[in-house]
Design an enzyme around this catalytic site. Structure first.
Site, PDB file in Angstrom:
ATOM      1  N   CYS A 152       3.045  -7.432  -3.355  1.00 13.66           N
ATOM      2  CA  CYS A 152       1.718  -7.023  -2.886  1.00 13.66           C
ATOM      3  C   CYS A 152       1.143  -7.969  -1.834  1.00 13.66           C
ATOM      4  O   CYS A 152       0.114  -7.667  -1.217  1.00 13.66           O
ATOM      5  CB  CYS A 152       0.764  -6.920  -4.065  1.00 13.66           C
ATOM      6  SG  CYS A 152       1.292  -5.734  -5.308  1.00 13.66           S
ATOM      7  N   CYS A 155      -7.801  -0.645 -12.928  1.00 19.95           N
ATOM      8  CA  CYS A 155      -6.464  -0.737 -12.330  1.00 19.95           C
ATOM      9  C   CYS A 155      -6.473  -0.118 -10.940  1.00 19.95           C
ATOM     10  O   CYS A 155      -7.035   0.969 -10.739  1.00 19.95           O
ATOM     11  CB  CYS A 155      -5.443  -0.008 -13.199  1.00 19.95           C
ATOM     12  SG  CYS A 155      -5.404  -0.550 -14.924  1.00 19.95           S
ATOM     13  N   SER A 156      -5.844  -0.772  -9.975  1.00 18.07           N
ATOM     14  CA  SER A 156      -5.780  -0.235  -8.613  1.00 18.07           C
ATOM     15  C   SER A 156      -4.878   0.993  -8.575  1.00 18.07           C
ATOM     16  O   SER A 156      -3.932   1.103  -9.358  1.00 18.07           O
ATOM     17  CB  SER A 156      -5.295  -1.299  -7.635  1.00 18.07           C
ATOM     18  OG  SER A 156      -4.059  -1.841  -8.047  1.00 18.07           O
ATOM     19  N   ILE A 173      -2.387   4.239  -6.915  1.00 15.72           N
ATOM     20  CA  ILE A 173      -1.291   4.524  -5.994  1.00 15.72           C
ATOM     21  C   ILE A 173      -1.898   5.052  -4.701  1.00 15.72           C
ATOM     22  O   ILE A 173      -2.730   5.957  -4.734  1.00 15.72           O
ATOM     23  CB  ILE A 173      -0.327   5.548  -6.622  1.00 15.72           C
ATOM     24  CG1 ILE A 173       0.374   4.938  -7.840  1.00 15.72           C
ATOM     25  CG2 ILE A 173       0.688   6.044  -5.607  1.00 15.72           C
ATOM     26  CD1 ILE A 173       1.152   5.939  -8.663  1.00 15.72           C
ATOM     27  N   HIS A 186      -4.831   0.693  -2.713  1.00 18.15           N
ATOM     28  CA  HIS A 186      -3.833  -0.382  -2.678  1.00 18.15           C
ATOM     29  C   HIS A 186      -2.467   0.123  -2.212  1.00 18.15           C
ATOM     30  O   HIS A 186      -1.500   0.148  -2.979  1.00 18.15           O
ATOM     31  CB  HIS A 186      -3.739  -1.013  -4.068  1.00 18.15           C
ATOM     32  CG  HIS A 186      -2.817  -2.176  -4.172  1.00 18.15           C
ATOM     33  ND1 HIS A 186      -2.510  -3.012  -3.104  1.00 18.15           N
ATOM     34  CD2 HIS A 186      -2.106  -2.662  -5.245  1.00 18.15           C
ATOM     35  CE1 HIS A 186      -1.664  -3.953  -3.505  1.00 18.15           C
ATOM     36  NE2 HIS A 186      -1.401  -3.755  -4.800  1.00 18.15           N
TER      37      HIS A 186
END
Length: 378
Positions: free
Chosen positions: A82, A206-207, A209, A325
């Site tokens: 990332c 949570c980030s 897709i 993200h």
């Protein structure tokens, strides 16, 4: 080392796109080149993590150089999970500062939403050491940061409400960002009652897709937003090797390098974009960057110190949690937001912001980059 500045920025909307990996990258590059008045580019650096696995596309640097008509310039792709985009920026900045190139194009890009969730999860998990007992046991990133969140709450007295405060703050910022993935209004109640992922982390913690691309132009001299520092560090890729789960040593070390290079400290920073891949990660990062005392990040959230009017606004773009993200693009998109802040025309503009910091994390803390920039404080 020569002075270097960012003179052009470009970015696609983050979310779900029909466009290919290549065309997302081209869109952001053309916007950045146009913003910089179409300079002669000496090299291109690309941050990308999953192009080969999910899009079936490697050699993206050479492809972009050809499609953009840049000639036979050097093209390099960097991979650091990332942190791929942040590493690409750092490599390009050092080449300009060292006098190797005068102008470099940096782009981060990822295409993820077209693939099934199980395949995306498997691909993302390649950012762990899968030749280990942790990999064999099936540890995932939500699992890792869920463990960290439970430990943090146990040691420091934070509650699930504090994780929700991160998600709510970042969604409120994203609502005003036309390039953010999630702009729908939400509430503390909705966040706290959302579908659990790995306790105590729920859906909003949570980030997502995402697809998207972001690009910047770095040029020698001081005619744009000045790059004051760029630090990079590595940390243990295995949870079992981390001495203290509540300290991300790679963030601490990359921040130490950046502060030392710039001659500045945490109290000099006016605005921050940092890596909130999970709500817990933002709390750890504001502490590891030295913005708040260790173990007190949750209290800073409670007191509104990471919002406009507080000590230092954090993730005014919406962060990974709500801006999105697309992994390879994330580090560069953080820089795009900081440059916009220091130019004085960002979404959620911070008044008179002069010094900005961008922090990009990879894996469980295997990579971290920290960049510090100076603008005019308009």
């Amino acid at each position: 080392m020569r002075k270097a500045s960012v003179t052009g920025i470009g970015m696609t909307k983050f979310g779900k796109h029909e466009a290919s990996l290549k065309y997302l990258a081209l869109s952001a590059c053309r916007e950045a080149l146009n913003d910089a008045s179409n300079p002669k580019v000496d090299a291109i650096y690309v941050g990308n993590f999953l192009g080969g696995q999910l899009a079936g596309q490697e050699i993206i640097g050479s492809i972009l150089a050809k499609e953009l008509g840049l000639g036979p310039i050097p093209a390099t792709k960097t991979e650091g999970a990332c942190a791929s985009g942040g590493i690409a920026f750092r490599q390009a900045y050092h080449m300009v500062a060292a006098g190797i190139y005068d102008t470099v194009l940096v782009v981060g890009v990822e295409k993820m939403t077209h693939a099934p969730t199980n395949l995306v999860t498997q691909a993302i998990n390649s950012a762990m050491d899968n030749d280990s007992n942790e990999g064999i046991s099936g540890l995932t990133f939500p699992g890792f940061f869920g463990v960290v969140a439970n430990r943090y709450m146990h040691e420091h007295g934070a509650r699930e409400e504090h994780l929700a405060m991160v998600a709510l703050k970042n969604r409120e910022y994203a609502m005003k960002n036309p390039k953010a993935q999630f702009r729908k209004e939400t509430s503390m109640e909705e966040i706290l009652n959302a579908r659990p992922i790995t306790a105590p982390l729920g859906l909003f913690h949570c980030s997502p897709i995402s697809d998207g691309a972001a690009a910047v132009i770095i040029t020698t001299g001081e005619k744009g937003v000045k790059v004051l520092a760029s630090g990079q560090a590595s940390g243990p890729p295995l949870m079992q090797d981390i001495p203290d789960l509540l300290k991300i040593e790679a963030i601490q070390e990359s921040a130490r390098q950046a502060y030392e290079q710039s001659g500045l400290g945490p109290d000099d920073i006016d605005v921050v974009e940092l890596h909130d891949c999970f709500a817990m990660t933002e709390i750890l990062a504001i502490e590891d960057l030295g913005l708040f005392e260790k173990g007190m990040g949750w209290r800073a959230l409670e007191q509104g110190l990471t919002k406009h009017g507080g000590k230092v606004p954090v993730n005014t773009s919406g962060g990974l949690l709500s801006r999105g993200h697309p992994i390879g693009a994330t580090g560069v998109s953080q820089i795009v937001q900081i440059i916009s802040q220091l130019r004085g025309h960002a979404v959620n503009q911070v008044d008179k912001a002069k010094i900005g910091l961008a922090q990009n994390l990879g894996g469980t803390g295997a990579f971290s980059t920290v960049h510090i920039f100076e603008g005019s404080g308009v």
